[in-house]
Design an enzyme around this catalytic site. Structure first.
Site, PDB file in Angstrom:
ATOM      1  N   SER A 147      30.593 -58.347   3.180  1.00 33.93           N
ATOM      2  CA  SER A 147      31.360 -57.101   3.151  1.00 33.93           C
ATOM      3  C   SER A 147      30.733 -56.123   4.125  1.00 33.93           C
ATOM      4  CB  SER A 147      31.339 -56.506   1.741  1.00 33.93           C
ATOM      5  OG  SER A 147      31.868 -55.192   1.722  1.00 33.93           O
ATOM      6  N   TYR A 160      27.010 -54.129  -5.835  1.00 33.01           N
ATOM      7  CA  TYR A 160      27.859 -54.796  -4.839  1.00 33.01           C
ATOM      8  C   TYR A 160      27.222 -54.710  -3.453  1.00 33.01           C
ATOM      9  CZ  TYR A 160      32.169 -56.220  -2.459  1.00 33.01           C
ATOM     10  OH  TYR A 160      33.105 -56.890  -1.702  1.00 33.01           O
TER      11      TYR A 160
END
Length: 255
Positions: A147, A160
């Site tokens: 990401s 995350y």
């Protein structure tokens, strides 16, 4: 340049979490390039239904399997089954992931562990199970779904962000250790894409506007805008690329 450079005919791809969102888009893209595809979910019915949907659209072989990507024994059994049924695993896409949004001081240990294990431990386990087969055949393409938040921070995404940053580093180690076997390992670092995982943000007007304000393109990405990149990384066209992390984020990380 010949279009054959991007052909995946005769190759088999294994995609974790491939029955929805970006995983389903990856399966669709690889099948369109000629690959046979094995997609997984914890729910066998979801995996099989997604495989059936794709099989009705493409002429390649597409099958669905149930697996818990946090269970090493289940992963080993899955890899053996896919190889038995398809003959090989040439492409691995570690796509399964989860995001739990909480302020750092409110983050409980159970939530932290779930995000870290799903986003970082699972790609380690699956890659470790698949790599010996790729080493034996002296060919492989490993693509880890990281990401842009593995490169930049964002409030309420502590688990995350750290898991995706770790996955970028894990990708580099895979690339170093397995290069001699003609195995490449690269990471895709998407920005905001309009998937099921992000609906909670999209449906919140304030949060949605925050994201749009950080996107020079002024819109969320469409899942099919990753199709060209996934085919490239899975094909011979990317044979000299390994250990890279490719950001595709509408310009978020430019500033």
């Amino acid at each position: 340049m010949s279009s054959n450079l991007f052909s995946l005919k005769g190759k088999t791809a294994l995609i974790t979490g491939g029955c929805q969102g970006l995983g389903l888009e990856f399966a669709r893209a690889l099948a369109s390039a000629g690959a046979n595809v094995a997609i997984t979910s914890r729910d066998v019915e979801k995996a099989e239904n997604a495989a059936l949907e794709l099989s009705n659209q493409y002429e390649t072989t597409i099958s669905g399997y149930a697996v818990d990507v946090l269970d090493a024994k289940q992963i080993d059994e899955l890899v053996k089954r896919v190889i038995d049924e398809f003959g090989s695993i040439d492409i691995l896409i570690n796509n399964a992931g989860v995001n739990i949004r909480k302020p750092l001081l409110d983050y409980d240990e159970k939530s932290w562990d779930l995000v870290q294990e799903t986003n970082l431990k699972a790609p380690f386990l699956v890659s470790k199970a698949v790599a010996p087969h790729m080493i034996k055949q002296r060919y492989g393409r490993i693509i880890n779904l990281a990401s842009m938040l593995g490169m930049v921070g964002l409030a309420e995404r502590s688990a995350y962000c750290s898991s995706k940053g770790g996955l970028i580093q894990l990708t580099k180690v895979m690339a170093l250790e397995w290069a001699e076997y003609n195995i490449t390992a690269n990471a895709i670092c998407p920005g905001p894409f309009a998937t099921e995982l992000n609906q909670v943000v999209i449906n919140n007007p304030e949060a949605n506007q925050f994201f749009l304000d950080h996107l020079p393109i002024k819109r969320w990405g469409k899942p099919d805008e990753l199709a060209g990149l996934i085919i490239y990384l899975a094909s011979e066209a990317s044979s000299f690329m390994t250990g890279s992390s490719i950001v595709i984020d509408g310009g978020w990380t430019v500033e």
